[in-house]
Design an enzyme around this catalytic site. Structure first.
Site, PDB file in Angstrom:
ATOM      1  N   GLU A   1       0.831  -1.204   0.000  1.00  0.00           N
ATOM      2  CA  GLU A   1       0.000   0.000   0.000  1.00  0.00           C
ATOM      3  C   GLU A   1       0.870   1.260   0.000  1.00  0.00           C
ATOM      4  OE1 GLU A   1      -1.205   1.846   3.710  1.00  0.00           O
ATOM      5  OE2 GLU A   1      -1.429  -0.191   4.510  1.00  0.00           O
TER       6      GLU A   1
ATOM      7  N   LYS B   1      -6.007  10.349   0.830  1.00  0.00           N
ATOM      8  CA  LYS B   1      -6.094   8.999   1.360  1.00  0.00           C
ATOM      9  C   LYS B   1      -7.279   8.304   0.697  1.00  0.00           C
ATOM     10  CE  LYS B   1      -6.319   6.534   5.794  1.00  0.00           C
ATOM     11  NZ  LYS B   1      -6.478   6.706   7.260  1.00  0.00           N
TER      12      LYS B   1
ATOM     13  N   ALA C   1     -13.606   0.435   6.125  1.00  0.00           N
ATOM     14  CA  ALA C   1     -14.001  -0.222   4.866  1.00  0.00           C
ATOM     15  C   ALA C   1     -13.096  -1.402   4.539  1.00  0.00           C
ATOM     16  CB  ALA C   1     -13.962   0.791   3.720  1.00  0.00           C
ATOM     17  N   ASP C   2     -11.941  -1.490   5.236  1.00  0.00           N
ATOM     18  CA  ASP C   2     -11.024  -2.612   4.980  1.00  0.00           C
ATOM     19  C   ASP C   2     -11.723  -3.951   5.189  1.00  0.00           C
ATOM     20  OD1 ASP C   2      -9.239  -0.555   4.724  1.00  0.00           O
ATOM     21  OD2 ASP C   2      -8.086  -1.021   6.536  1.00  0.00           O
TER      22      ASP C   2
ATOM     23  N   LYS D   1      -4.946  -2.607  14.072  1.00  0.00           N
ATOM     24  CA  LYS D   1      -4.296  -1.474  14.741  1.00  0.00           C
ATOM     25  C   LYS D   1      -4.716  -1.412  16.210  1.00  0.00           C
ATOM     26  CE  LYS D   1      -3.906   1.463  10.624  1.00  0.00           C
ATOM     27  NZ  LYS D   1      -4.636   0.698   9.598  1.00  0.00           N
TER      28      LYS D   1
END
Length: 788
Positions: free
Chosen positions: A57, A119, A174-175, A192
């Site tokens: 990414e 982003k 949304a991941d 995270k």
């Protein structure tokens, strides 16, 4: 040439791998709709030639790390991926174009942030492209483009998830939803630590996304810490197991991805408790100042604040976990592609329908190949063919001239295996597919060969790439305007560097073939070892010397014959079947009768010749046969007098003590079969008498030995496109027929049918631009035969 045209051209030439990666057609369709997608040439080459690729990414470049650390990190992650044997594909948007793989200047541009990159999640992609913006892809956007390109592994730091208090705010990354849509393995350091890990795992369960902790424990990692207090439902202990999970999902056609959570390296675990305190403080501050309600701005702010509270020590831990996931991701990608090239392909067989394009269906349930009845050992090569335009033929030898240049698969052994494969795979009772044993170099030509051979549905488990110090075999040929060979250069040294004892014999022993075929590109020492093994284990040996450009190689089998005669004193010919052309036959004969071999003066030779009893009747029959026209329909080709005048029949008969059956390719003058049938193998020939009018001679010797000469006219062709591979196609079809009908040499009608069918295969290749015509199918070349 634009990137679009380059990519489409490559995609078409590597269609088997497009079919394998179920998402690749989406990229092709997008490009055909002129989507603003650029695949880096290195990534493009890797995808086209089935190399492992790892997606990376760019949000960590544009929003996660300060300058210049962000650029250095991007380069470092790419280098780590390369160290595993995978190709990195860093994904981002530059000036409104999606980049799957970044140039260094593009990575620098995103790192410097001069164009204010945004982003990017799924919702932002179309807008950013429309506004010609720069953008760093989040996990969700990277998953989308990785899946679009057919990339199976994506390595990152931490996955987004359910935010703390998400049960009230509905703030969910949304991941998570993207993992339900994209069949990609997401390798991360867990979720995270600023998020609600427990609820994130529950939500992933609801979505049906499989979650695995990497290692021996099911403890789910928490980004900076190896422990989160939560367990994953499964764990994968190594890259191979993780690859098998992704591979199984692919085989089942599942459209979702998988989360593989890799704990931070143990040496950074000590920092975990201190960093977690900073995490808790940063989260509290974000709730006080309202940052936690700013959506995608929250995570960059929190990470920056954690870095400030830990005085930069969290950044070093963050780098460590990112580098660790890049390493593990690369290892998983390598294992995944090994599974594609071995386990999946080995579980398949090719069926070639009427259009000549192979499809792949399930062949066996076991994850291994079935033992091959036909094994072919020799060269697999890339053929580069240059054919002159008709008007410039006269100057061909003195300068470059206009014409056509093409690149196709070649190599004597490979050509013959493909022809045999096409016949066997399309026969009414399909046999186990033939095995090609051939060395290929660790180079572009080697990868091309493996890709294209697999795409034909052929076996690839005999393509050996451990000859890394040698180049893949290449044959460069120049043809005149009529398709005839003018000259060329064959770089086949890799075949002569093959080692029989370490490489070839173990594969032969494993398969226990009924027929083993070898070509003259192998060294004499290798041929000797192979022939000795076959004689000791009752394996029939076929030898096809080489291509016409290397006549000298046709005699490389003679030391093997000498070895067998000296060691066993056997009366049975060491080689069951050979198929030289006229030039190769003459060379084999001259070398066999000369020093140092002197094969035609050995007691074993005299004993065999005496048993043939070739007297006056045989000579009279041969004279009658020589008066026959080469072709009854075309008298311009003359008679068969060349069999006597050029000594063809004499040379062939004199070689019968060493080659039981000789099938001599006479070009436009047809095919001559010269056979010795011992008493136990005479079949229907024992009751046959010579019939020169029908083009065959039968000589009955002592102890019921039979010698047969039979001529088969060539097929009449109006046009010839290319002579390359025609002889190989003939031999391949003949070998396939021997697998389907092992005793065909013993029956006159079966032999006639097989020679006709094999000549038809050669004719199809003569009218094709390829070394083996795709039209060679069982139903296309094999005619009904009523064997009495």
């Amino acid at each position: 040439m634009t990137f679009y045209h380059t990519f489409i051209s490559t995609a078409r030439s590597t269609s088997p791998h497009i079919r394998r990666a179920s998402t690749w057609p989406q990229l092709k369709s997008s490009l055909e709709r002129h989507a603003p997608i650029d695949v880096h040439p290195e990534v493009q080459e890797a995808l086209a030639h089935d190399k492992p690729v790892v997606a990376l990414e760019t949000t960590l470049i544009t929003h996660g790390f300060p300058q210049p650390r962000n650029f250095e990190l991007g380069r470092s992650l790419e280098n780590i991926v390369r160290s595993t044997g995978s190709i990195p594909a860093t994904i981002g948007i530059i000036g409104g174009r999606v980049k799957v793989g970044l140039e260094e200047c593009e990575l620098q541009r995103l790192a410097e942030r001069t164009h204010k990159p945004v982003k990017l999640s799924r919702r932002d992609i179309a807008a950013a492209i429309t506004m010609n913006a720069d953008g760093g892809t989040t996990c969700s956007a990277t998953l989308i483009f990785a899946a679009l390109a057919g990339i199976k592994v994506f390595a990152t730091g931490g996955l987004g998830g359910v935010h703390r208090g998400g049960e009230h705010s509905m703030d969910i990354s949304a991941d998570l939803m993207e993992l339900t849509r994209c069949p990609v393995g997401l390798v991360s350091a867990g979720v995270k630590s600023i998020l609600d890990i427990g609820r994130t795992l529950e939500y992933l369960e609801t979505l049906g996304v499989p979650v695995f902790s990497y290692g021996t424990s099911r403890e789910f990692p928490a980004f900076f810490s190896r422990q989160s207090g939560f367990e994953a439902p499964w764990n994968v202990p190594d890259p191979l197991t993780a690859a098998r999970v992704l591979h199984t999902q692919w085989k089942l056609g599942m459209g979702n991805g998988a989360l593989i959570a890799v704990p931070i390296p143990e040496e950074h675990e000590a920092m975990g408790a201190e960093i977690q305190k900073a995490v808790d403080q940063a989260v509290a501050e974000s709730e006080e100042n309202g940052v936690n309600k700013r959506g995608k701005e929250a995570t960059p702010w929190l990470l920056k604040r954690i870095g400030e509270l830990t005085k930069g020590r969290s950044l070093s831990s963050n780098v460590a976990l990112l580098e660790n996931t890049a390493l593990i991701g690369g290892q998983i990608a390598v294992q995944y592609h090994r599974l594609l090239n071995t386990e999946d392909v080995r579980c398949q067989r090719s069926v070639v329908p009427k259009n000549g394009k192979p499809s792949v269906v399930s062949y066996e349930k076991q994850n291994r190949w079935l033992p091959a009845k036909l094994v072919v050992v020799g060269s697999a090569a890339v053929d580069i063919t240059a054919k002159a335009a008709p008007s410039d033929q006269a100057t061909l030898l003195n300068s470059t001239v206009p014409g056509d240049v093409s690149l196709t698969l070649g190599g004597v052994a490979r050509n013959i295996t493909e022809a045999a494969h096409r016949v066997l795979a399309s026969s009414p009772s399909p046999s186990v597919l033939p095995l090609l044993i051939s060395p290929i170099g660790d180079d572009s030509f080697g990868r091309l060969l493996k890709t294209e051979i697999s795409g034909l549905g052929m076996r690839t488990d005999g393509l050996l790439t451990d000859m890394t110090s040698h180049r893949t075999a290449v044959c460069n040929m120049v043809l005149n305007a009529g398709g005839g060979l003018v000259g060329g250069i064959a770089d086949m040294e890799i075949a002569r560097a093959f080692t029989a004892e370490r490489v070839i014999l173990p594969l032969i022993i494993k398969n226990k073939p009924k027929i083993l075929a070898v070509d003259g590109n192998l060294s004499s020492s290798i041929l000797t070892e192979i022939v000795k093994h076959c004689k000791e284990n009752d394996i029939k040996v076929r030898i096809y010397p080489s291509e016409p450009t290397s006549i000298v190689k046709s005699s490389s089998i003679l030391p093997a014959i000498v070895s067998c005669l000296d060691s066993n004193r056997s009366r049975i010919a060491p080689i069951t079947f050979a198929s030289p052309n006229l030039y190769e036959l003459s060379h084999m004969y001259q070398v066999a009768r000369s020093e140092p071999y002197n094969l035609l003066s050995r007691p074993a030779w005299w004993e065999a010749i005496n048993q043939f009893h070739l007297g006056a009747a045989y000579r009279m029959d041969l004279e009658q046969l020589a008066k026959k026209k080469v072709c009854d329909e075309d008298h311009s080709k003359g008679t068969l007098a060349f069999l006597v005048d050029e000594g063809i029949a004499q040379m062939a008969v004199n070689l019968l003590p060493f080659f039981q059956h000789l099938v001599i390719k006479c070009g436009e003058r047809g095919v001559l079969a010269v056979m010795h049938l011992p008493a136990t193998h005479t079949g229907s020939w024992v009751n046959e008498r010579s019939n020169p009018l029908n083009r065959y001679i039968v000589a009955h010797g002592s102890s019921s030995n039979v010698v047969v000469l039979q001529h088969f006219p060539a097929h009449i062709l109006k046009t010839v496109i290319n002579v390359t591979g025609a002889g190989d196609s003939f031999v391949g079809a003949l070998l396939a027929s021997l697998i389907l009908e092992p005793n065909l040499f013993q029956n006159r009608e079966a032999l006639r049918k097989t020679m006709t069918d094999s000549q038809h295969a050669a004719s199809l290749t003569l009218q094709s631009h390829l070394a083996v015509s795709p039209a060679i199918l069982y139903e296309a070349i094999c005619q009904p035969c009523n064997i009495q």
